[in-house]
Design an enzyme around this catalytic site. Structure first.
Site, short mmCIF file in Angstrom:
data_model
loop_
_atom_site.label_atom_id
_atom_site.label_comp_id
_atom_site.label_asym_id
_atom_site.label_seq_id
_atom_site.Cartn_x
_atom_site.Cartn_y
_atom_site.Cartn_z
N LYS A 76 39.87 28.01 38.94
CA LYS A 76 39.39 29.36 39.74
C LYS A 76 38.31 29.10 40.76
O LYS A 76 37.81 28.22 40.04
CB LYS A 76 39.46 30.67 38.75
CG LYS A 76 39.18 32.11 39.60
CD LYS A 76 40.45 32.34 39.84
CE LYS A 76 40.78 33.17 41.33
NZ LYS A 76 40.30 33.07 42.72
N LYS A 100 30.68 30.38 35.42
CA LYS A 100 30.87 31.76 35.80
C LYS A 100 31.90 32.18 35.36
O LYS A 100 32.28 33.63 34.26
CB LYS A 100 30.97 32.06 37.09
CG LYS A 100 30.45 33.25 37.33
CD LYS A 100 30.73 33.16 39.49
CE LYS A 100 30.33 32.36 39.91
NZ LYS A 100 29.84 32.25 41.13
N LYS A 112 36.46 24.33 42.79
CA LYS A 112 35.80 25.12 44.27
C LYS A 112 36.21 23.55 45.33
O LYS A 112 37.02 22.75 44.86
CB LYS A 112 34.64 24.43 43.96
CG LYS A 112 34.06 25.34 44.88
CD LYS A 112 33.61 26.70 44.84
CE LYS A 112 32.56 27.48 45.33
NZ LYS A 112 31.91 28.93 44.50
N ASN A 227 28.13 39.31 53.62
CA ASN A 227 29.40 39.63 52.99
C ASN A 227 28.51 40.39 51.44
O ASN A 227 28.65 42.30 51.32
CB ASN A 227 30.32 39.15 52.22
CG ASN A 227 31.05 40.26 51.29
OD1 ASN A 227 31.83 41.06 52.40
ND2 ASN A 227 32.12 39.56 50.22
N SER A 355 38.26 39.19 41.38
CA SER A 355 40.15 38.09 41.48
C SER A 355 40.33 38.34 40.30
O SER A 355 42.16 38.27 40.94
CB SER A 355 39.31 36.84 42.32
OG SER A 355 38.98 36.67 43.57
#
Ligand code: GLU
Length: 423
Positions: A76, A100, A112, A227, A355
């Site tokens: 992810k 993470k 990534k 953001n 997410s």
């Protein structure tokens, strides 16, 4: 054009990850095999993407997807569009995603992606063709149970929509769990847009509560008004903090009594320029980083606090909302000078946590209220903070080392149960 590199091609991983791992190795006495697994990405994919420009020419863009470790679940992580994207960068960020997801204990490995492109030079139609070209090239390598991309630097819910649509067109099936950070109208989660910022605010409040400090007494400076930075400024302001300085690439502003963030958000929405705000001082990005505040929040890009400015940092606490904003030299220096750092892999994990909630909603086809998303995010973030804090207290390490130890042990435990390592 595809070039899949074996995991042994590179001898050493990116420098920053390697330095952090060396510290954990000493503290935790990792074996050579454990280190080998942690130092090498499982899969590196690099593809040149041909994209037709509006003038009829075809341009080639280098792109990557690095699936670093999948012991804890499908990989992810976000996908960034930036001119400086390189394999080493993406590898570092994929390693950080692995840690993470483990820190917040969600059932994912880390990945990534990146494309070396300056998206500000593309028209909307070119950006769409590039986004679709990425999915055409990588669709066999991604999937809701394989690898799930999401937004990152310069990619947003619009890019996620094009990518979802391209994936579903290729596979001929509805499959919204293939990508997260989608708009609400296309199976996105409520609250995803500001989740990274909200997660950071929750962690900051936990930290301050533990030290019996009150929001009202805290001055904050935020570098970055994208953001993450803009939502964080709004959330901290609503919660009683004084946000005294903010900046973005074009400059910054300061008000010792606290900036009127509501007004600033209106100004920014109208013309995208912070410095058009009235009745505030202008301040440079460098001056913001070294200003006299309680909490400094780098929320822009990597390597902002480094050898040349580390001596001048005045904040007592740094909340790392960007990925890797402090260089390893500066990190050691700050630790020696009692500047506490809440590390990126915990501070900014709210985005990937929501997410995960988005993916859960997609695969179950049941959609959550905004309150449910935010309450569940709070539970996850607080638990992660406490897990990190226990190690920080028991082992007397920095918070970064504690978060690394927590994450690495979780990843290695999964590897052991898969028999990829001896127990
Ligand atoms: N790009 C974000 C990060 O670095 C979010 C990743 C995700 O949601 O998968 O954490």
């Amino acid at each position: 054009m595809e070039d899949e590199l074996g995991s042994h091609k590179k001898e050493t991983m990116c420098e920053v990850c390697s330095i952090q791992l060396d510290k954990v190795e000493q503290a935790e006495m990792l074996t050579d095999k454990e280190l080998h697994i942690l130092r090498h990405p499982k899969r590196v994919i690099s593809i040149n993407l041909p994209v037709r420009m509006d003038n009829g020419d075809v341009e080639l863009f280098s792109s990557f997807r690095i699936q670093y470790n999948d012991a804890r679940g499908p990989t992810k992580g976000g996908l960034r569009f930036h001119p400086t994207v390189s394999q080493d960068d993406v590898e570092e960020l994929a390693f950080l995603m692995t840690l993470k997801c483990a820190v917040v204990n969600i059932p994912y490995g880390g990945a990534k992606g990146g494309v070396a492109v300056d998206p500000s030079k593309l028209s909307e139609a070119e950006l769409e063709r590039l986004s679709r070209a990425y999915v055409q090239a990588y669709h066999e390598h991604i999937g809701p149970k394989k690898d799930i991309p999401a937004p990152d630097v310069n990619t947003d819910s619009r890019v996620m929509s094009w990518m979802l649509d391209e994936y579903e067109t290729i596979t001929g099936e509805s499959n919204p769990g293939i990508i997260t950070g989608k708009p609400k109208h296309l199976f996105g989660s409520r609250g995803r847009e500001y989740a990274t910022a909200l997660g950071g605010a929750i962690i900051l409040e936990e930290y301050l509560e533990m030290r019996d400090r009150n929001e009202e007494d805290i001055d904050v400076a935020i570098q970055g008004f994208g953001n993450v930075g803009s939502h964080l400024a709004r959330i901290l302001d609503e919660r009683g903090f004084d946000v005294v300085s903010v900046s973005d690439a074009s400059g910054g502003i300061h008000d010792a009594n606290g900036i009127d963030i509501k007004k600033l958000l209106d100004v920014y929405e109208d013309d995208g320029d912070l410095t058009n705000m009235e009745n505030v001082e202008e301040i440079s990005n460098d001056a913001l980083l070294t200003s006299d505040v309680d909490v400094l929040i780098p929320a822009a890009i990597e390597d902002q606090i480094h050898e040349d400015n580390m001596d001048d940092i005045q904040a007592d606490l740094i909340l790392e909302m960007a990925n890797g904003p402090i260089t390893p030299e500066a990190d050691d220096h700050l630790a020696d000078h009692d500047v506490e750092v809440i590390p990126d892999i915990l501070a900014n994990a709210g985005g990937v946590t929501v997410s995960y909630f988005e993916w859960l909603q997609n695969i179950s086809n049941e959609y959550w209220t905004e309150d449910r998303v935010n309450e569940t995010l709070k539970e996850n973030m607080v638990q992660a903070f406490r897990d990190m804090q226990n190690i920080h207290e028991q082992e007397g390490t920095t918070m970064r080392e504690a978060a690394y130890v927590l994450a690495i042990n979780r990843v290695l435990d999964a590897e052991r149960y898969r028999s990829n390592l001896s127990r």
